[in-house]
Scaffold this motif. Structure first.
Motif, PDB file in Angstrom:
ATOM      1  N   TYR A   1      -7.276   3.616  -5.463  1.00 26.01           N
ATOM      2  CA  TYR A   1      -7.356   3.883  -3.898  1.00 26.01           C
ATOM      3  C   TYR A   1      -6.071   4.478  -3.448  1.00 26.01           C
TER       4      TYR A   1
ATOM      5  N   LEU B   1      -0.884   6.400   6.575  1.00 26.52           N
ATOM      6  CA  LEU B   1      -2.063   6.005   5.947  1.00 26.52           C
ATOM      7  C   LEU B   1      -2.252   4.472   5.501  1.00 26.52           C
TER       8      LEU B   1
ATOM      9  N   GLN C   1       0.832  -1.297  -0.120  1.00 27.78           N
ATOM     10  CA  GLN C   1       0.100  -0.042   0.040  1.00 27.78           C
ATOM     11  C   GLN C   1       0.725   1.340  -0.054  1.00 27.78           C
TER      12      GLN C   1
ATOM     13  N   LEU D   1      -4.476  12.948   0.215  1.00 31.62           N
ATOM     14  CA  LEU D   1      -4.558  13.495   1.889  1.00 31.62           C
ATOM     15  C   LEU D   1      -3.325  14.112   2.538  1.00 31.62           C
TER      16      LEU D   1
ATOM     17  N   ILE E   1      -4.960  11.058  10.845  1.00 30.94           N
ATOM     18  CA  ILE E   1      -5.193   9.960   9.647  1.00 30.94           C
ATOM     19  C   ILE E   1      -5.805   8.719  10.386  1.00 30.94           C
TER      20      ILE E   1
ATOM     21  N   GLN F   1      -5.943   8.159  -4.155  1.00 31.10           N
ATOM     22  CA  GLN F   1      -6.872   8.946  -3.435  1.00 31.10           C
ATOM     23  C   GLN F   1      -6.255   9.149  -1.941  1.00 31.10           C
ATOM     24  N   ARG F   2      -5.691   8.385  -1.439  1.00 30.42           N
ATOM     25  CA  ARG F   2      -4.914   8.312  -0.161  1.00 30.42           C
ATOM     26  C   ARG F   2      -3.800   9.325  -0.118  1.00 30.42           C
TER      27      ARG F   2
ATOM     28  N   GLY G   1      -8.859   4.597   5.405  1.00 26.02           N
ATOM     29  CA  GLY G   1      -9.792   4.834   4.514  1.00 26.02           C
ATOM     30  C   GLY G   1     -11.020   3.961   4.100  1.00 26.02           C
ATOM     31  N   ASN G   2     -11.543   4.185   3.020  1.00 27.24           N
ATOM     32  CA  ASN G   2     -12.706   3.435   2.639  1.00 27.24           C
ATOM     33  C   ASN G   2     -12.404   2.858   1.132  1.00 27.24           C
ATOM     34  N   PRO G   3     -11.843   1.473   1.216  1.00 26.37           N
ATOM     35  CA  PRO G   3     -11.527   0.977  -0.045  1.00 26.37           C
ATOM     36  C   PRO G   3     -12.551   0.171  -0.730  1.00 26.37           C
TER      37      PRO G   3
ATOM     38  N   ASP H   1      -4.901   1.646   7.784  1.00 24.87           N
ATOM     39  CA  ASP H   1      -5.850   0.786   7.130  1.00 24.87           C
ATOM     40  C   ASP H   1      -5.476  -0.737   7.603  1.00 24.87           C
TER      41      ASP H   1
END
Length: 627
Positions: free
Chosen positions: A359, A331, A301, A366, A376, A362-363, A379-381, A335
């Motif tokens: 994704y 980040l 990630q 931030l 932090i 998007q992260r 997130g919403n994967p 997760d």
């Protein structure tokens, strides 16, 4: 113009110093094989097996067995997780030899004893043993030698070897706990009632019970061969004796006598699993990690997030680079803390979304340029795999974890003058080891075994120390609904080897110990080589940063012991005053240590010259041999 020129010169100087740095240990070079692990004697065991004609799998088994026999970093009752590159199929496979929670290990059980997490030590900390089964499985399926051959060095050591100071001193420091467990006291406290009850460095340390256990395994293999069984069947006969026979009976008896939960059924029902590893491509390099029952996907990630930045232009360990790296890791760890767990249990983890490039982008958006973000969170994967997040309301209610008070990187009792004490660093680094092996045929093995470290609770007269990995489970689904303890379930562990391929061929194999810092160190190790041009030894010694803005996976049975510490940043003591000042402006709370790189062991594959380069950490007792 002058400001721009000065900035360019500073970046150039940083890159030059990173790639030209002198190392404390030399690069290892080999044409035929490479054997690297956390102990010199264990590396020698690997070399002995290579000299007998064994392949990298055989050698890795010998190194694993020897390291388990030396106790300081792990023992035979712990867990093993590894990646193997098979040159015949040209595929990377993962072996899951993590033990499981035993019968009766429920959240209600531990809460009833006043815990917020399962305990750190003792029989209630133990999952079922995974290392013996994992070793036998890979030897049977991918090795070439017999169990008798690969266990020979470990058995010779169990009969008596000169114990090194690191293990001997760990025994002495942990003797108060050891005295609670009669079978541990019998093995470890060789000078009872004396001022120093532990062995002295260099003393011949004898483990009669462990030697008998290993002898039983070899005897089972021999008897099966005499009965006309083939090699694999004979190895599985040894496996069955451990998990279903007289060894299992004594293990269970000894565990229960001391208050443990493990049953004969727990041992008989457990088995190692062969899995497909997870992978992302970073700038043309395929990076492989274990599945989400480990923290391995954190590195994947983070790489996806960092691919959105020009890291090389920032300069190695510049304030901007450190800040960007820290934010990306936070980040990814946010997760991990909420979404990772045993994939063989429901609910199913959203790994497709978590590892998607969209994704990650998007992260990445931030990340603020100027400050650390203490808030932090996960997130919403789910939308990135076409689903609706069933835990969205739970995520919104998790504010209790966002403790932004200025707490120390380490617990208060482990700090001196704003730096972690040596005892804290010792506990952080020594609870695991790594094993790296490669051969001219193309086999590559990367292992991060652990569990049963000192002070260990030995199960009866087996000589086997039990795992302490139960502490990585959650009892509260609000922290992580995927990692709540249940019988038969694997905890989400920190253990995380890595393998990378480039142009379809092995490029880099690496592993490191250090709990939650493992994928922080391996991420930076990988970037040191791919972005900053370091060789494998320079990269293994290079100064890293560590974040504690995450839920701790190990240590302490109370919630306050584990909560994230936003902004806490551990830097190398050699960090310049200018860098320190810039990071403080960004809201970081700094701690310092001479040891921030982690004991990384690795092999780099030089296809241009047809050779292997080995890197072995300059910290601790890590050691490698190449030929």
């Amino acid at each position: 113009m002058k400001k721009y020129l000065l900035s360019a010169l500073l970046i150039s100087a940083t890159l030059l110093s990173a790639t030209a740095q002198q190392t404390q240990k030399p690069v290892l070079h080999g044409r035929n094989w490479m054997a690297i692990t956390g102990k010199p004697l264990a590396a020698t065991a690997g070399a002995m097996i290579f000299q007998k004609g064994g392949n990298a799998v055989d050698a890795s088994c010998a190194m694993l067995a020897a390291a388990c026999t030396m106790w300081d970093t792990l023992s035979w009752g712990g867990e093993t997780q590894l990646l193997i590159y098979n040159p015949k199929t040209k595929q990377v496979i993962a072996i899951n030899a993590m033990g499981v929670a035993p019968t009766g290990a429920t959240a209600a059980f531990f809460k009833g004893k006043g815990y917020n997490f399962p305990p750190e030590y003792g029989p209630l900390a133990a999952t079922t043993p995974g290392t013996p089964g994992g070793l036998i499985y890979i030897l049977a399926n991918y090795g070439t030698l017999s169990l008798e051959q690969v266990l020979a060095p470990a058995m010779e050591m169990a009969a008596g070897y000169p114990i090194e100071a690191q293990s001997a001193n760990s025994i002495e420091r942990g003797k108060t706990l050891i005295k609670q467990w009669p079978y541990s006291s019998k093995v470890f406290l060789t000078h009872p009632a004396e001022k120093r009850e532990a062995p002295e460095a260099g003393e011949i340390f004898v483990q009669k019970d462990l030697l008998e256990t290993l002898t039983k395994l070899v005897a089972a293999e021999k008897n099966a061969l005499k009965q006309g069984k083939n090699r694999k069947e004979a190895l599985m006969a040894a496996y069955d004796r451990f998990y279903k026979g007289d060894i299992a009976q004594e293990f269970v008896r000894g565990s229960k006598e001391q208050g443990g939960l493990i049953t004969m059924e727990d041992l008989a029902n457990w088995k190692p699993l062969e899995e497909k590893p997870l992978m992302v491509n970073y700038k043309g390099i395929d990076v492989y990690k274990m599945q989400q029952w480990t923290q391995g996907p954190v590195m994947l990630q983070a790489l996806n997030i960092l691919e959105n930045f020009d890291l090389k232009s920032m300069g190695y360990n510049s304030p901007k680079y450190i800040h960007t790296l820290y934010q990306a890791m936070n980040l990814a760890f946010a997760d991990r803390d909420f979404y990772y767990g045993d994939p063989y249990f429901n609910p199913s983890e959203p790994m497709k979304g978590l590892l998607s490039k969209a994704y990650a982008k998007q992260r990445a958006e931030l990340i603020r340029d100027d400050r650390n973000d203490p808030n932090i969170g996960p997130g919403n994967p789910y939308p990135f795999e076409g689903k609706t997040n069933p835990y969205i309301n739970l995520l919104k209610s998790r504010g209790f974890e966002l403790d932004t008070s200025k707490r120390n990187f380490a617990p208060k009792h482990d700090m001196t003058n704003n730096s972690p004490k040596a005892e804290y660093q010792d506990r952080l680094w020594r609870g695991t080891t790594s094993v790296e092996a490669a051969d001219k045929e193309g086999w590559v093995v990367s292992i991060t075994p652990s569990g049963g470290w000192l002070p260990a609770c030995i199960a009866g007269n087996t000589g086997i120390g039990m795992s302490q990995r139960m502490q990585s489970f959650m009892l509260d689904s609000a922290i992580n609904p995927f990692n709540v303890v249940a019988p038969g379930k694997r905890p989400r562990v920190t253990l995380s080897p890595a393998l990378a391929l480039k142009d379809g061929r092995p490029y880099l194999s690496s592993a490191v110990q250090g709990g939650d810092t493992q994928d922080q160190n391996l991420l930076q190790f990988f970037l040191n080589m791919t972005e900053f041009g370091m060789n494998v030894q320079q990269s293994s010694e290079a100064a890293n940063i560590n974040t504690n803005q995450l839920w701790l996976s190990l240590g302490g049975s109370k919630t306050d012991d584990r909560k994230p510490k936003p902004g806490q940043l551990l830097l190398n003591s050699n960090t310049s005053e200018a860098t320190r000042a810039e990071l403080k402006k960004m809201g970081y709370i700094l701690s310092f240590s001479d040891r921030t790189s982690g004991p990384i062991n690795a092999v780099y594959f030089d296809w241009k010259h047809g050779s292997m380069w080995g890197g072995s950490s300059n910290h601790g007792e890590d050691y490698g041999i190449g030929w």
